[in-house]
Design a protein around this motif. Structure first.
Motif, PDB file in Angstrom:
ATOM      1  N   ALA B 112     -18.616 -19.464   4.591  1.00 13.35           N
ATOM      2  CA  ALA B 112     -17.950 -20.577   3.913  1.00 13.35           C
ATOM      3  C   ALA B 112     -16.523 -20.199   3.559  1.00 13.35           C
ATOM      4  N   CYS B 113     -16.377 -18.959   3.071  1.00  5.26           N
ATOM      5  CA  CYS B 113     -15.049 -18.465   2.700  1.00  5.26           C
ATOM      6  C   CYS B 113     -14.140 -18.422   3.929  1.00  5.26           C
ATOM      7  N   LEU B 114     -14.705 -17.961   5.042  1.00  3.45           N
ATOM      8  CA  LEU B 114     -13.931 -17.877   6.280  1.00  3.45           C
ATOM      9  C   LEU B 114     -13.433 -19.269   6.674  1.00  3.45           C
ATOM     10  N   GLN B 115     -14.322 -20.247   6.516  1.00  5.18           N
ATOM     11  CA  GLN B 115     -13.925 -21.622   6.862  1.00  5.18           C
ATOM     12  C   GLN B 115     -12.798 -22.107   5.958  1.00  5.18           C
ATOM     13  N   LEU B 116     -12.906 -21.755   4.673  1.00  2.87           N
ATOM     14  CA  LEU B 116     -11.839 -22.167   3.750  1.00  2.87           C
ATOM     15  C   LEU B 116     -10.522 -21.510   4.138  1.00  2.87           C
ATOM     16  N   CYS B 117     -10.618 -20.264   4.556  1.00  5.54           N
ATOM     17  CA  CYS B 117      -9.415 -19.548   4.956  1.00  5.54           C
ATOM     18  C   CYS B 117      -8.762 -20.254   6.152  1.00  5.54           C
ATOM     19  N   VAL B 118      -9.590 -20.636   7.119  1.00  6.80           N
ATOM     20  CA  VAL B 118      -9.075 -21.370   8.276  1.00  6.80           C
ATOM     21  C   VAL B 118      -8.451 -22.681   7.819  1.00  6.80           C
ATOM     22  N   LEU B 119      -9.148 -23.349   6.909  1.00  7.80           N
ATOM     23  CA  LEU B 119      -8.638 -24.608   6.380  1.00  7.80           C
ATOM     24  C   LEU B 119      -7.245 -24.425   5.803  1.00  7.80           C
ATOM     25  N   GLY B 120      -7.111 -23.377   4.965  1.00  9.92           N
ATOM     26  CA  GLY B 120      -5.813 -23.137   4.343  1.00  9.92           C
ATOM     27  C   GLY B 120      -4.723 -22.947   5.376  1.00  9.92           C
ATOM     28  N   MET B 121      -5.027 -22.131   6.401  1.00  8.51           N
ATOM     29  CA  MET B 121      -3.990 -21.842   7.393  1.00  8.51           C
ATOM     30  C   MET B 121      -3.612 -23.083   8.185  1.00  8.51           C
ATOM     31  N   LEU B 122      -4.636 -23.873   8.546  1.00  5.21           N
ATOM     32  CA  LEU B 122      -4.331 -25.094   9.294  1.00  5.21           C
ATOM     33  C   LEU B 122      -3.501 -26.033   8.439  1.00  5.21           C
ATOM     34  N   GLY B 123      -3.864 -26.092   7.147  1.00  7.87           N
ATOM     35  CA  GLY B 123      -3.108 -26.961   6.241  1.00  7.87           C
ATOM     36  C   GLY B 123      -1.654 -26.537   6.167  1.00  7.87           C
ATOM     37  N   ILE B 124      -1.435 -25.232   6.034  1.00  7.16           N
ATOM     38  CA  ILE B 124      -0.055 -24.723   5.980  1.00  7.16           C
ATOM     39  C   ILE B 124       0.699 -25.173   7.219  1.00  7.16           C
ATOM     40  N   ALA B 125       0.037 -25.043   8.352  1.00  6.82           N
ATOM     41  CA  ALA B 125       0.722 -25.367   9.597  1.00  6.82           C
ATOM     42  C   ALA B 125       1.038 -26.850   9.702  1.00  6.82           C
ATOM     43  N   LEU B 126       0.109 -27.688   9.246  1.00  5.18           N
ATOM     44  CA  LEU B 126       0.266 -29.109   9.532  1.00  5.18           C
ATOM     45  C   LEU B 126       1.151 -29.851   8.542  1.00  5.18           C
ATOM     46  N   THR B 127       1.142 -29.422   7.305  1.00  5.93           N
ATOM     47  CA  THR B 127       1.735 -30.276   6.283  1.00  5.93           C
ATOM     48  C   THR B 127       3.253 -30.338   6.383  1.00  5.93           C
ATOM     49  N   GLY B 128       3.778 -31.463   5.973  1.00  4.92           N
ATOM     50  CA  GLY B 128       5.221 -31.632   5.954  1.00  4.92           C
ATOM     51  C   GLY B 128       5.733 -31.674   4.524  1.00  4.92           C
ATOM     52  N   ASP B 129       4.851 -31.368   3.583  1.00  3.98           N
ATOM     53  CA  ASP B 129       5.200 -31.457   2.172  1.00  3.98           C
ATOM     54  C   ASP B 129       5.180 -30.055   1.602  1.00  3.98           C
ATOM     55  N   ILE B 130       6.263 -29.658   0.970  1.00  3.19           N
ATOM     56  CA  ILE B 130       6.404 -28.241   0.654  1.00  3.19           C
ATOM     57  C   ILE B 130       5.498 -27.809  -0.490  1.00  3.19           C
ATOM     58  N   PHE B 131       5.169 -28.741  -1.405  1.00  5.21           N
ATOM     59  CA  PHE B 131       4.235 -28.355  -2.472  1.00  5.21           C
ATOM     60  C   PHE B 131       2.813 -28.274  -1.927  1.00  5.21           C
ATOM     61  N   ASN B 132       2.483 -29.211  -1.085  1.00  4.85           N
ATOM     62  CA  ASN B 132       1.197 -29.180  -0.400  1.00  4.85           C
ATOM     63  C   ASN B 132       1.027 -27.850   0.335  1.00  4.85           C
ATOM     64  N   LEU B 133       2.120 -27.382   0.881  1.00  3.33           N
ATOM     65  CA  LEU B 133       2.093 -26.109   1.591  1.00  3.33           C
ATOM     66  C   LEU B 133       1.681 -24.989   0.652  1.00  3.33           C
ATOM     67  N   PHE B 134       2.244 -25.024  -0.564  1.00  3.60           N
ATOM     68  CA  PHE B 134       1.881 -24.005  -1.557  1.00  3.60           C
ATOM     69  C   PHE B 134       0.383 -24.035  -1.835  1.00  3.60           C
ATOM     70  N   VAL B 135      -0.162 -25.240  -1.988  1.00  6.83           N
ATOM     71  CA  VAL B 135      -1.585 -25.359  -2.295  1.00  6.83           C
ATOM     72  C   VAL B 135      -2.431 -24.752  -1.173  1.00  6.83           C
ATOM     73  N   PHE B 136      -2.084 -25.098   0.062  1.00  6.04           N
ATOM     74  CA  PHE B 136      -2.836 -24.545   1.184  1.00  6.04           C
ATOM     75  C   PHE B 136      -2.669 -23.034   1.278  1.00  6.04           C
ATOM     76  N   LEU B 137      -1.463 -22.591   0.963  1.00  8.79           N
ATOM     77  CA  LEU B 137      -1.192 -21.152   0.973  1.00  8.79           C
ATOM     78  C   LEU B 137      -2.154 -20.454   0.024  1.00  8.79           C
ATOM     79  N   GLU B 138      -2.330 -21.043  -1.161  1.00 13.49           N
ATOM     80  CA  GLU B 138      -3.218 -20.416  -2.130  1.00 13.49           C
ATOM     81  C   GLU B 138      -4.683 -20.525  -1.702  1.00 13.49           C
ATOM     82  N   ILE B 139      -5.034 -21.637  -1.065  1.00 14.62           N
ATOM     83  CA  ILE B 139      -6.426 -21.739  -0.595  1.00 14.62           C
ATOM     84  C   ILE B 139      -6.725 -20.620   0.392  1.00 14.62           C
ATOM     85  N   SER B 140      -5.814 -20.440   1.355  1.00 16.08           N
ATOM     86  CA  SER B 140      -6.092 -19.401   2.353  1.00 16.08           C
ATOM     87  C   SER B 140      -6.016 -18.024   1.708  1.00 16.08           C
TER      88      SER B 140
END
Lengths: 119, 504, 493
Positions: B112-140
């Motif tokens: 589950a943790c591995l999946q969350l890590c993948v989620l975070g990285m994909l989020g970082i890559a996809l988002t165009g919003d810089i605060f959203n990027l921070f959130v994904f960064l912390e998730i991963s």
């Protein structure tokens, strides 16, 4: 002087930040380190919140009685940041519990000595 | 274009499901299905944007700059492909390795943790919003701290805590920088900030924010001299996590740097200052320092981790050189290094799985017992050196070309010195595996010596050889990788002038 | 049969051979038959390619195009054909010889040996037929990697150490010098194709010519130019067939072949001659010739002495190439073939002495000539050909090299120095090569060796064939002369 007073909130925030960083770096006790980290994060939260504050502004609920509103966005953002901070702290403490179990110590230098890495 | 958001939503749905599984095998199967779906989606996405199209997706239908926007171009599609395909292969690799290294009760949580890590990285890559990027960064990041702490040695705990502290400092710096940028611009949408940059670009606050953002991400990307967490974390993590993180985590951070430098701040804004020289200089030092440190290591995983520090130097150097070929080299190296480092860490994982050790002195003579794994290690190692016909050569070629074009001679020397050092440290591994007499005791340490343990599981061999094959394939047929890199560079350098983003 | 297919086959045949051989651990006879068979087939393929020459030289075989204007492509060309013919022809001889040697010597891991040997030959074929510098570089590196396990074949501590020297020097120099030289060339010309008259001719700024040429000379360490020659003596820890074919013919000739290609097709001899860049660069091979000969005299270990002799002979070829006139180039390319036949004879003889009587040192050979008359007779023929006396093929290459030095259009002092180097080194050759058979035949042994015997039959056959060629080539060098001139307008764009 005006400059210093006008930016009083920022000076205070910098103080809090430095307190956090100093604790983080100077303490050997891992719990204190994580606490320092937490203070450091808090300073950034304060920074955001003070950005949104407007002299005489009120909560951003549209009403004909008010013209000035505080910017709500930073506060909303900080809700997220606080959650992140709580999660980080919780994870940090959980790790420290495990470290205490594994090493029988929470002191950084003692742990390093046990691992045989000099510094 | 629901594809885009599915990349983030799917792992979000799968992770809690996986965490609820009682059975480790079921959790693995779920993760495998998820990764298969994600990589299919990512490749689909890549195909759509390969020739320069840009996909915009407004989350919840809120128009940017108010709502969060996902923006996909050739660059982040490439990052998504890297993350998902390496994720897929490491999950394929994971089954037996995790059974051995992670205790049964937490296997489901691990996945589950591995999946969350993948989620975070994909989020970082996809988002165009810089605060959203921070959130994904912390998730991963949070999930990777937890994953690293699951290593078998107690050192994994201290390594994870050290990574947690440094990583959080980095993320907080980034957050601070974002706050300042927001204070100046009043916007969090990257494109919006870039478009209106001229209005507020002269404020001191903006240059401070740039410094905070770059330092914060540099910590995450383990750019010299902020790399100290990396060797510890990668060498102590469970094998699967070393593979996955080494191939993806730093790449994603490098991506963020490129994105911020080219699409948030205008190039003219920072290129006249000290930053390009700083990046070039640090890149060169990282190459030489990382390679030299790798040479002195006695453990394969430490050696590979220091080599990663050096390879990150190549990417940073490419960004710092500031021309088309340099940027292309960085992009290509994102992809190429992910392939070869994953293969190398997989080989180390197989050694750990079978011989219970990754120390070079105890692996002596294993080359004869495990010819296929060792052969894979050698080919991937040759690629690390930059042997022509492998992926490592492709990125090095563009980097050298760029260094010659810009006339930065010390960069040429650093790249070449790094390659020579790479020969030495790769051959250190090969010599240990082939030419020393077998270290019998280590092999006897293998529990029970049953046939199940003494043979490399098929999943491991398949994933490692798929990577090695692509190491050679993409070294010879470079059409796909160079096209996407070239498109990405074209997008980056032109995007600042695009007036508004339209919904497809 | 069309040319591209034949070229492809020339690489695939040894590879297939390697694949089959690697699976035949249990059946040594079949394994060696297959090696021999692929060697013969390969030679026939090269002969067929020779038949198409020079009409079909415009046909290219393109495998892939990893970079813009940089395909992995192959084409038949005079020097390449010469190199491929010599290497594949001698592979047959070496295969015969190996059978005797490896068995008599009870080597371990023979399967690995035969497999990697065939792969190395495939790399050599690819080098010979490569159509651009990029392809050549690719297989140049591949050759280093495949020959490395052959050098460390014995697996001893010394073999490991020497193997490291081998790998680090060869790969290190090619990464540190050859790669930047190639990138620079690419940046200047926009491509790396071999072009008659020189790709860089008229494109490159003349002041960069000498530095670039120096980078090439340092980067192509396989040519054994000092100071990056040390890998060759190190490689002598390998089994004799490896030393003989790879480190007297294939690998080192790949090095000088690359230099020749660079000089003729990348930079252009006229460009070099016009700019005078070679006036001081020729000192590098000249010094190598003399110093290596002097070192060779001090070496008591037979194979090491031959290795230094190889280093000195390789620099003849480099010198001929750098003389940058048609005589020098002709001499250089002729010498690739002549030296190959002679040196492989010498190495085979050295191996035969080792196999039959376990002697490795020159000082131990006294009187052995009576026990091994055939071996030492062959050794004498090889030595005489290297010295360059008439009735032996080596004379022709030396002839053209001296003509090349005489036609050198640099400073008179350099010209005289070149002529002097060639003469003095011939005398030195006599001193360090011919003394060996002389000692073997005429010196009286301290302790009469009772068990001294002649080497196994395959070894003798292996020695005799190249020795016969040494003589044959004196009387019929025409086909070699044809191949030793750069392909001109009709062949290449």
């Amino acid at each position: 002087m005006d400059y210093a007073i006008g930016h009083l909130n920022y000076w205070l925030i910098i103080c809090v930040m430095m307190v956090g960083l100093y604790t983080l770096m100077s303490r050997g006790n891992l719990i204190k380190k994580v606490a320092g980290l937490n203070i450091f994060q808090t300073s950034v939260i304060l920074f955001y919140v003070s950005l949104g504050k407007l002299q005489g502004g009120t909560a951003p609920i549209v009403s004909p009685e008010f013209v000035l509103y505080a910017n709500p966005l930073p506060q909303v953002l900080m809700l997220t940041a606080i959650v992140v901070g709580v999660a980080t702290t919780a994870l940090g403490f959980a790790l420290i519990v495990r470290i205490k179990e594994a090493y029988g110590s929470m002191d950084e230098s003692e742990i390093n000595r046990m691992d045989g890495t000099g510094t | 274009m629901q594809t885009t958001v599915l990349l983030v939503v799917l792992p979000l749905l799968f992770a809690p499901l996986t965490a609820l599984c009682r059975n480790g095998k079921l959790a693995w199967a779920l993760t495998l299905v998820l990764m298969l779906a994600l990589s299919t989606l990512a490749i689909h996405l890549m195909r759509d944007v390969l020739f320069g199209a840009v996909i915009h997706y407004e989350l919840g239908g809120w128009a940017p700059p108010w709502g969060i926007e996902y923006k996909i171009d050739s660059l982040n599609a490439l990052v998504c492909v890297i993350v998902t395909s390496i994720g897929l292969l490491s999950v394929l690799f994971a089954k037996s390795s995790v059974e051995k290294e992670i205790s049964e009760q937490v296997t489901a949580l691990f996945y589950a943790c591995l999946q969350l890590c993948v989620l975070g990285m994909l989020g970082i890559a996809l988002t165009g919003d810089i605060f959203n990027l921070f959130v994904f960064l912390e998730i991963s990041s949070l999930s990777s701290y937890a994953l690293i702490a699951m290593g078998r040695n107690r050192k994994a705990l201290t390594a994870a805590l050290e990574y947690l502290i440094l990583g959080t400092i980095g993320a907080t710096f980034f957050l601070l920088g974002v706050g300042m940028l927001y204070a100046a611009s009043g916007s969090l949408n990257m494109q919006d900030i870039a478009r209106r940059f001229a209005d507020f670009g002269s404020m001191h606050l903006v240059s401070t924010s740039l410094a905070f953002i770059v330092i914060g991400i540099a910590l995450k990307a383990a750019i010299f001299p902020l790399h100290s967490w990396l060797p510890k974390a990668y060498s102590q993590a469970p094998s699967v996590i070393s593979i996955f993180l080494a191939a993806t985590a730093t790449k994603v951070s490098i991506y963020v740097i490129i994105r911020c430098l080219y699409q948030v701040y205008p190039v003219d804004y920072w290129s006249s200052a000290v930053l390009p020289d700083l990046l070039t200089g640090l890149g060169c030092i990282a190459i030489v320092y990382g390679s030299a440190r790798a040479l002195t290591q006695t453990d394969i995983r430490n050696l590979l981790a220091y080599s990663s520090v050096a390879q990150i130097g190549y990417m940073i150097l490419g960004i710092g050189l500031m021309n088309v070929h340099g940027l292309m080299a960085s992009f290509l190296h994102l992809f190429n290094h992910a392939i070869m480092k994953a293969a190398l860490f997989m080989a180390a994982g197989v050694f750990f799985y079978r011989a219970n050790t990754t120390k070079l002195s105890e692996l002596a003579g294993l080359g004869k017992e495990m010819p296929w794994t060792t052969a894979a290690l050698i080919i991937a190692g040759l690629s690390l050196i930059g042997m022509p016909g492998t992926v490592g050569f492709v990125s090095k070629w563009y980097l050298l070309q760029s260094a010659f074009e810009t006339g930065v001679w010390y960069a040429v020397i650093a790249v070449l010195a790094g390659s020579v050092l790479a020969i030495l440290y790769v051959w250190k591994m090969v010599e240990a595996l082939y030419f020393r007499p077998a270290f019998k005791v280590a092999i006897h340490h293998v529990p029970s010596g049953s046939s199940g343990i003494s043979r490399t599981p098929a999943g491991m061999l398949v994933s490692i050889w798929l990577l090695v094959f692509s190491c050679i394939y993409f070294g010879i047929d470079t059409r796909l990788t160079t096209t996407s890199a070239r498109t990405a560079v074209a997008t980056l350098s032109s995007d600042i002038h695009i007036v508004s983003g339209s919904t497809p | 049969m069309n040319t591209p297919l034949l070229i492809l086959l020339s690489v695939l045949v040894p590879l297939t051979g390697a694949g089959l051989v690697s699976q035949l651990q249990r059946l040594p006879n079949l394994r060696e038959t297959i090696t021999l068979l692929s060697a013969v087939v390969l030679f026939i393929i090269n002969l067929l390619l020779y038949n198409t020459f020079p009409e079909m030289t415009s046909q290219r075989l393109v495998l892939a195009e990893p970079f813009e204007n940089l395909p992995i492509a192959f084409r038949v060309e005079a020097y390449g054909l010469l190199f491929a013919l010599v290497a594949s022809g001698l592979w047959i001889v070496t295969s015969i010889y190996s059978i005797g040697y490896m068995r008599a010597h009870d080597e371990l891991n023979q399967t690995r040996f035969y497999t990697l040997f065939a792969v190395a030959i495939a790399c050599v074929m690819a080098i010979a037929y490569s159509d651009n510098l990029f392809t050549l570089f690719l297989f140049y590196e591949a050759l280093t990697v495949t020959t490395y396990p052959l050098v460390t074949h014995a697996g001893t501590k010394q073999a490991k150490k020497q193997g490291r020297v081998y790998l680090v020097l060869l790969m290190g120099s090619s990464v540190a010098f050859l790669l930047p030289a190639i990138v620079l060339t690419y940046l200047q010309a926009g491509r790396l194709d071999f072009v008659a008259g020189g790709l860089l001719s008229g494109v490159l700024n003349a002041q960069w010519l000498a530095p670039l040429l120096l980078l090439y000379l340092l980067g192509i360490a396989k040519a054994g130019i000092m100071p990056l020659h040390h890998w060759l003596p190190s490689a002598m820890v390998a089994p004799t067939p490896v030393s003989a074919l790879l480190h007297a013919v294939a690998v080192v000739k790949a090095g000088v072949f690359t230099i020749l290609k660079v000089v003729v097709y990348v930079i252009g001899p006229d460009f070099i001659a016009g700019q005078g860049a070679h006036h001081w660069l020729v000192w590098l091979p000249m010094l190598t010739i003399l110093v290596a000969s002097l070192i060779a005299m001090t070496k008591d270990h037979l194979k090491e002495r031959l290795a230094y002799s190889t280093i000195s002979q390789l620099s003849y070829i480099v010198l001929g190439a750098l003389a940058a006139n048609s005589y020098g180039l002709q001499g250089a390319s002729l010498h690739i073939a002549m030296h190959a036949f002679a040196k492989i004879t010498l190495f085979f003889a050295a191996g035969a002495i080792l196999v039959a009587n376990h002697k490795t040192k020159v000082s131990e050979l006294a009187g052995l000539g009576h026990a091994m008359p055939f071996t030492f007779a062959m050794f004498t023929i090889g030595s005489l050909s290297i010295i360059g006396l008439p009735v032996f093929g080596g004379m022709w290459s030396k002839w053209y090299l001296i003509a090349g030095a005489a036609a050198f259009d640099g400073p008179t002092f350099t010209q005289w120095a070149m002529l002097a180097t060639l003469t003095v080194s011939s005398l030195l050759n006599i001193a360090y090569l011919l003394t060996i058979p002389v000692r073997a035949f005429f010196a009286s042994p301290g302790i009469p060796s009772v068990h001294a015997k002649e080497a196994p039959l395959p070894c003798l056959i292996g020695m005799a064939v190249p020795a016969i060629f040494c003589i044959y080539l004196f009387f019929d060098p025409h086909w070699l002369l044809n191949l030793s001139q750069p392909t001109t307008a009709n062949g290449l764009p």
